[in-house]
Scaffold this active site. Sequence first.
Site, mmCIF file in Angstrom:
data_model
loop_
_atom_site.group_PDB
_atom_site.id
_atom_site.type_symbol
_atom_site.label_atom_id
_atom_site.label_comp_id
_atom_site.label_asym_id
_atom_site.label_seq_id
_atom_site.Cartn_x
_atom_site.Cartn_y
_atom_site.Cartn_z
ATOM 1 N N GLY A 45 -83.273 -29.339 -25.780
ATOM 2 C CA GLY A 45 -84.387 -28.801 -26.545
ATOM 3 C C GLY A 45 -83.894 -27.749 -27.517
ATOM 4 N N GLN A 50 -84.600 -20.640 -33.061
ATOM 5 C CA GLN A 50 -83.177 -20.719 -32.731
ATOM 6 C C GLN A 50 -82.331 -21.128 -33.933
ATOM 7 O OE1 GLN A 50 -84.011 -23.103 -28.946
ATOM 8 N NE2 GLN A 50 -82.151 -21.938 -28.443
ATOM 9 N N CYS A 107 -79.461 -21.861 -22.299
ATOM 10 C CA CYS A 107 -80.112 -21.800 -23.603
ATOM 11 C C CYS A 107 -79.035 -21.827 -24.673
ATOM 12 C CB CYS A 107 -80.936 -20.514 -23.703
ATOM 13 S SG CYS A 107 -81.784 -20.316 -25.279
ATOM 14 N N LEU A 108 -79.270 -22.612 -25.716
ATOM 15 C CA LEU A 108 -78.282 -22.718 -26.793
ATOM 16 C C LEU A 108 -78.079 -21.391 -27.522
ATOM 17 C CD1 LEU A 108 -79.258 -26.235 -28.200
ATOM 18 C CD2 LEU A 108 -77.353 -25.645 -26.672
ATOM 19 N N HIS A 149 -89.677 -24.002 -21.571
ATOM 20 C CA HIS A 149 -88.607 -23.198 -22.169
ATOM 21 C C HIS A 149 -88.778 -23.115 -23.690
ATOM 22 C CE1 HIS A 149 -84.276 -21.812 -22.219
ATOM 23 N NE2 HIS A 149 -84.432 -22.184 -23.485
ATOM 24 N N GLU A 150 -89.007 -24.267 -24.338
ATOM 25 C CA GLU A 150 -89.124 -24.272 -25.804
ATOM 26 C C GLU A 150 -90.407 -23.586 -26.277
ATOM 27 O OE1 GLU A 150 -86.424 -24.814 -27.253
ATOM 28 O OE2 GLU A 150 -85.493 -25.793 -25.538
ATOM 29 N N HIS A 153 -89.926 -19.965 -26.361
ATOM 30 C CA HIS A 153 -89.226 -19.549 -27.593
ATOM 31 C C HIS A 153 -90.206 -19.323 -28.737
ATOM 32 C CE1 HIS A 153 -84.904 -19.454 -27.107
ATOM 33 N NE2 HIS A 153 -84.892 -20.608 -26.480
#
Length: 187
Positions: A45, A50, A107-108, A149-150, A153
């Site tokens: 994701g 991000q 997380c990226l 999670h997304e 964000h």
Amino acid sequence: MVRKIVRYPEPVLRAKCRPVTEVTPEIRALAADMLETMREANGVGLAAPQVAVDVQLAVIDVSHNPDCITFMKVNGEKVDMVQHMPIVLMNPQLELGSTKEIGEEGCLSFPRLRGDIRRSSQIKVSYTDLEGKTVTVESDGLLSRAFQHEIDHLNGILFIDRLNAVAKVGIKRKLARLMEEWEEDDE
């Protein structure tokens, strides 16, 4: 086009993102870039903040692991999850199930950092797709976790915010070391 993924503590990661008001060519291009960026980074994701864009847009693809869920419904109909990937979602509205479970997340925007996060095991989310249609998805497992999670964000909430108190204390030192490494990586 692969975009640069911003890392913590970039301020855009804490932004409450603006709604997408129209599906424009720029929004479509952003979604395509985000999918390419997510895949290049081996993620499941990616949210617009991000890649330094503060709009309510995220992409998800968990098709690499067809057994990561037990069910998926789209607009009330049971579907094959793999055939409905990737998901591009805008302006999501999330309903959390009452049962919670703990699972490991990364997380990226936090390379090499992982933590156990307690989240709802099932979700129902309504969002706008790239055709401008409202879609409702119900699911569990990794897909449920990825949606939560997304969507966090898009509201300026990071997975480290969801760690329990003991884990937060333990991760502070590790995060400080990682941030030094990230700065060195960028030089």
